[in-house]
Scaffold this active site. Structure first.
Site, mmCIF file in Angstrom:
data_model
loop_
_atom_site.group_PDB
_atom_site.id
_atom_site.type_symbol
_atom_site.label_atom_id
_atom_site.label_comp_id
_atom_site.label_asym_id
_atom_site.label_seq_id
_atom_site.Cartn_x
_atom_site.Cartn_y
_atom_site.Cartn_z
ATOM 1 N N TYR A 1 0.833 -1.202 0.000
ATOM 2 C CA TYR A 1 0.000 0.000 0.000
ATOM 3 C C TYR A 1 0.869 1.254 0.000
ATOM 4 O O TYR A 1 1.819 1.375 0.770
ATOM 5 C CB TYR A 1 -0.915 0.020 1.229
ATOM 6 N N ASN B 1 1.291 4.082 8.183
ATOM 7 C CA ASN B 1 0.760 2.855 7.575
ATOM 8 C C ASN B 1 1.201 2.799 6.110
ATOM 9 O O ASN B 1 1.082 3.801 5.405
ATOM 10 C CB ASN B 1 -0.765 2.863 7.658
#
Length: 725
Positions: A117, A393
Site C-alpha cells: 500500500y 501505515n
C-alpha cells in the site's frame, strides 16, 4: 484429526517462538510480565503531580533534546516549540541502521514486485489502482495533499502557529527514527536542521481530521523538502522564505529531495501535528493546574477562611489521589500563615461574624480540583505515549520481511485527551470565577471593600467591576469550548476514513482554552494581590482607629469635671471591641459619620453603660450620657486626621504594621507580581486601569515567567500531607 493435547503443544511452541522472535528483534521490546502495557502506564503515574511538574520544568530548560524514538517528553516538545532559549535537537546515531534497513526493505520489496500500500498502490479508497512508478506516486501524494488554504491577502490568518509546526516536526522525526517507516535517514537530518536554525515551514491551520494522520498539514513539510513552488517558510525574524531560501538558511547542503517509494507516505501519514500541539497544551495545562491549587490557598488566606477544609483525614477518606494532593498543597501554603492565625483570633472574638462553614468555592476546592488534576495528568501520559509511537501505515517489519497494514494513524488518543483536558480547564476556570466573584462582593468577602476598591472615596472607585465582567466573559467562552470535538466526526475520503479522531481540531480548541484560562488566572492573581494589599491597609487603618478611640476614651471618659474618676472609664474595653469587630471598609471613607456602623455602635456602647449606671446617671458629674457628646466631638476632631495619616504612611511605604504576606509561603507569587512586574494597588485616584496590570501578568505567564515563583511557594513541601494529630 489433531488431538487437543497436540494442539496445545503446538500453540505453546508457537507462543515461545513469537517471544523469542520478539526478543531477537532489536527494534522491539516485549515485557513478558506486562504484555498489554497497563503496568507501564500505571508506573508512569507514580509519585506526586507536583514532582512531575518540577521534572517537566527541569527538562524544558535543558539545552539539548536527543531523539531516539522512544523517550520524547511533552516538556521537550514544548521547549523545541518555544525555542526561547536556543534548545537544539540531536538525532541518535544508534537509530540510523534501523531506519536504513526499513528504507532498503521498501526498495527491495518493490524491485521484487511485492504489492504494498502506498508504494505500488493508490491511496485510501482508491488503493485498488496500481503503478510501478514509486517515486512519481510519492510526488503526486504531496501535490494532492497540498489542499490547505492560508488566506493570503486577507485579514484572517489561516497559518498554523510556528510553535505547533515546530512541535510537529520534532514529533514526526521521533516517530520515524524507530525504523518502521521506510524513509532515508538523511531526510530526518534535513528536517532537524530547520528546527535548529529556527526556519519554520508554513502549514495550514485547518484541513486535517488526524486520521489517516495529519495528512494535509504534514504534506507542506514534505513540500518544502521536495522544493514545491508553493512551499513557504518563515525565518528566525519572521521573514517569508521560498523553499530554496529556507534550505540555504537552514544549512541543508543538498538539492531538494526526490522522494523514493514510501517516503512521502512516511512523512505525511502520522499524528505529529495533533500530538505536537497537544504536548504544548499539556505542558501549560499542568502548570495551570498547580497554579489553581496555590491560588485557591491564597484565596483562603485573604478571605479569612477556616483551614480545616484541608485536613488530611477528610481527603484520605475520599481516596482520590488528585484530591489528596490538592488538599495537601493548600494545607502546606496555609500552614503557619499569618492570615490564618489572624483569622482564627477573629473567629474566636466573634464566632457569629461569618458562617460556620466557608462557601463551596473555598471549602470544596480540593474536591473540585483533584479530579481535574487527575484528568490532566492522565492526558499527559496518553500524549506522551502517542509522541513515542509509530503511527503511519503500512509499518515495515524488516525482521519478519513484511509490511503490516493497520491503523496507527488514528489519532483517537489525541482527540479524547484534548477533549478531556479542555473539560478540566473549563472546570478550573469555573472555580476561579466563583472564587473571584466572592472576592469582589462585600456581602461575601469578610470585610474587604466592594469591587476591591481602594480609594478614599468609594463612590468614585469601582475597582474590579470591569474585571469581573471580563471574567464572566472568559468563563462563558471557556465553558463553550468545553463542548467535545470528537462527537462531530464526518465520514471522509469516499467513506474510507469513515471514523476519524479530529485530534488536531481538538488540540487547537484546547490551546484556545489554555489561553483563556491564562487570562482568568492573571486577572484573578492581580485581584488576589489587591486583596492582600487591602488586608494590609485594613490592618493599619484599624490600628489607627483603635489607638485613636483608646486615646479619646482615656481623654474624655476617665475623669469627671471635678477631677474624680468617672464611671464611663469602664467603657473603653467595650469600645475597642467594637473597633475589633467592625469591618474597617464599612466606615473608613467617613469614619465619624452617624450613618455608618462604627459611630452607631460606639454610641451604643456608651448608651448601654449609661443604662446600667443606675442612680449615678442622675448626677451630672457621674452621668455617662453627659459624656457621649464630648466623646463624639473629640473623636470627630481627631479620628479623620489619624486615619488620613495612617493611609498616607501606607501609601508612602512606611506603614506602622508590616504586610502579613511577607512571612507567608504564598509570598513569592505576590513578590513576583508586585516587584518584578511592577504592579501596584489599583485605585480610582490612579490613572492605571485593571486591564493594564492584568496584561503585564498575562504576558509574563505566556512567557513562562510565573513558573519559578509558583514552584518557590511549594519549595518546602515534602510531598505529603501534614500528619493527622
Amino acid at each position: 484429526m489433531e488431538t487437543i493435547s497436540a494442539a496445545i503443544t503446538k500453540n505453546n511452541a508457537n507462543e515461545s517462538f513469537c517471544l523469542i522472535h520478539a526478543k531477537n528483534n532489536n527494534n522491539m521490546k516485549v515485557n513478558e510480565a506486562d504484555p498489554l502495557n497497563w503496568g507501564v502506564a500505571a508506573e508512569a503515574m507514580k509519585g506526586s503531580h507536583l514532582d512531575e511538574v518540577k521534572r517537566m520544568v527541569a527538562e524544558y530548560r535543558k539545552p539539548v533534546v536527543r531523539l531516539g524514538g522512544e523517550t520524547l517528553t511533552i516538556s521537550q516538545v514544548a521547549a523545541i516549540a518555544a525555542h526561547d532559549h536556543g534548545v537544539q535537537v540531536d538525532l541518535s546515531e544508534s537509530a540510523r541502521d534501523g531506519v536504513k534497513a526499513s528504507s532498503e526493505w521498501v526498495m527491495e520489496s518493490m524491485n521484487k514486485g511485492t504489492d504494498s500500500y502506498g508504494v505500488t498502490t493508490g491511496f485510501g479508497a482508491t488503493s485498488h489502482s496500481r503503478t510501478k512508478q514509486g517515486g512519481a506516486l510519492q510526488k503526486e501524494l504531496i501535490r494532492f495533499l497540498n489542499a490547505g488554504i492560508f488566506g493570503n491577502g486577507t485579514e484572517s490568518n489561516h497559518t498554523l502557529p510556528k510553535t505547533a509546526t515546530r512541535a510537529a516536526m520534532l514529533v514526526r522525526i521521533n516517530t520515524l527514527l524507530q525504523g518502521y517507516s521506510g524513509i532515508d535517514f538523511e531526510i530526518l537530518e534535513a528536517i532537524t536542521k530547520p528546527l535548529n536554525k529556527t526556519v519554520t515551514p508554513c502549514l495550514p491551520l485547518r484541513g486535517t481530521i488526524t486520521a489517516s494522520g495529519d495528512l494535509v498539514p504534514l504534506s507542506y513539510i514534505a513540500g518544502l523538502l521536495t522544493g514545491r513552488p508553493n512551499s513557504k517558510a518563515h525565518g528566525p525574524s519572521g521573514e517569508v522564505l521560498n523553499a530554496k531560501e529556507a534550505f540555504n538558511l537552514a544549512g541543508i547542503n543538498a538539492e531538494f529531495f526526490e522522494l523514493q517509494p514510501k517516503e512521502g507516505l512516511a512523512l505525511v501519514n502520522g499524528t505529529a501535528v495533533g500530538s505536537g500541539l497537544a504536548s504544548i497544551v499539556l505542558f501549560e495545562a499542568n502548570i495551570l493546574a498547580v497554579l489553581s491549587e496555590v491560588l485557591s490557598a491564597i484565596f483562603a488566606e485573604v478571605m479569612q477562611g477556616k483551614p480545616e477544609f484541608t485536613d488530611h483525614l477528610t481527603h484520605k477518606l475520599k481516596h482520590h489521589p488528585g484530591q489528596i494532593e490538592a488538599a495537601a498543597i493548600m494545607e502546606h501554603i496555609l500552614d503557619g500563615s499569618s492570615y490564618v492565625k489572624a483569622a482564627k483570633k477573629l473567629h474566636e472574638i466573634d464566632p457569629l461574624q461569618k458562617p460556620k462553614q466557608d462557601r463551596y468555592a473555598l471549602r470544596t476546592s480540593p474536591q473540585w480540583l483533584g479530579p481535574l488534576v487527575e484528568v490532566i495528568r492522565f492526558s499527559t501520559k496518553s500524549i506522551e505515549r502517542e509522541i513515542n509511537s509509530v503511527n503511519d501505515n503500512p509499518l515495515i517489519d524488516v525482521s519478519r520481511n513484511k509490511a503490516l497494514h493497520g491503523g496507527n494513524f488514528q489519532g483517537t488518543p489525541i482527540g479524547v485527551s484534548m477533549d478531556n483536558t479542555r473539560l478540566a480547564l473549563a472546570s478550573i476556570g469555573k472555580l476561579m470565577f466563583a472564587q473571584f466573584s466572592e472576592l469582589v462582593n462585600d456581602f461575601y468577602n469578610n470585610g474587604l471593600p466592594s469591587n476591591l476598591s481602594a480609594s478614599r472615596n468609594p463612590s468614585l472607585d469601582y475597582g474590579f467591576k470591569g474585571a469581573e465582567i471580563a471574567m464572566a466573559s472568559y468563563c462563558s467562552e471557556l465553558q463553550y469550548l468545553a463542548n467535545p470535538v470528537t462527537t462531530h466526526v464526518q465520514s471522509a475520503e469516499q467513506h474510507n476514513q469513515d471514523v476519524n479522531s479530529l485530534g488536531l481540531i481538538s488540540a487547537r480548541k484546547t490551546n484556545e482554552a489554555i489561553e483563556i484560562l491564562q487570562l482568568m488566572s492573571s486577572t484573578f492573581l492581580i485581584a488576589l494581590c489587591q486583596a492582600i494589599d487591602l488586608r494590609h491597609l485594613e490592618e493599619n487603618l484599624k490600628n489607627s482607629v483603635k489607638n485613636t478611640v483608646s486615646q479619646v476614651a482615656k481623654k474624655t471618659l476617665t475623669m469627671g469635671v471635678n477631677g474624680e474618676l468617672h464611671p464611663s472609664r469602664f467603657c473603653e474595653k467595650d469600645l475597642l471591641k467594637v473597633v475589633d469587630r467592625e469591618h474597617v471598609f464599612a466606615y473608613i471613607d467617613d469614619p465619624c459619620s452617624a450613618t455608618y456602623p462604627l459611630s452607631q455602635k460606639l454610641r451604643q456602647v456608651l448608651v448601654d453603660h449609661a443604662l446600667v449606671n443606675g442612680e449615678s446617671e442622675k448626677n451630672f458629674n457621674t452621668s455617662i450620657f453627659q459624656k457621649i457628646a464630648t466623646f463624639e466631638e473629640e473623636l470627630k476632631t481627631l479620628l479623620p486626621k489619624e486615619v488620613e495619616s495612617a493611609r498616607t504612611a501606607y501609601e508612602s511605604g512606611n506603614p506602622t504594621i508590616p504586610n502579613k504576606i511577607n512571612g507567608c509561603r504564598s509570598y513569592p507569587l505576590y513578590k513576583f507580581v508586585r516587584e518584578e512586574l511592577g504592579t501596584g494597588l489599583l485605585t480610582g485616584e490612579n490613572v492605571i486601569s485593571p486591564g493594564e496590570e492584568c496584561d503585564k501578568l498575562f504576558s509574563a505567564m505566556c512567557q513562562g515567567k510565573i513558573i519559578d515563583p509558583l514552584l518557590e511557594c511549594l519549595g518546602e513541601w515534602n510531598g505529603a500531607p501534614l500528619p493527622i494529630c
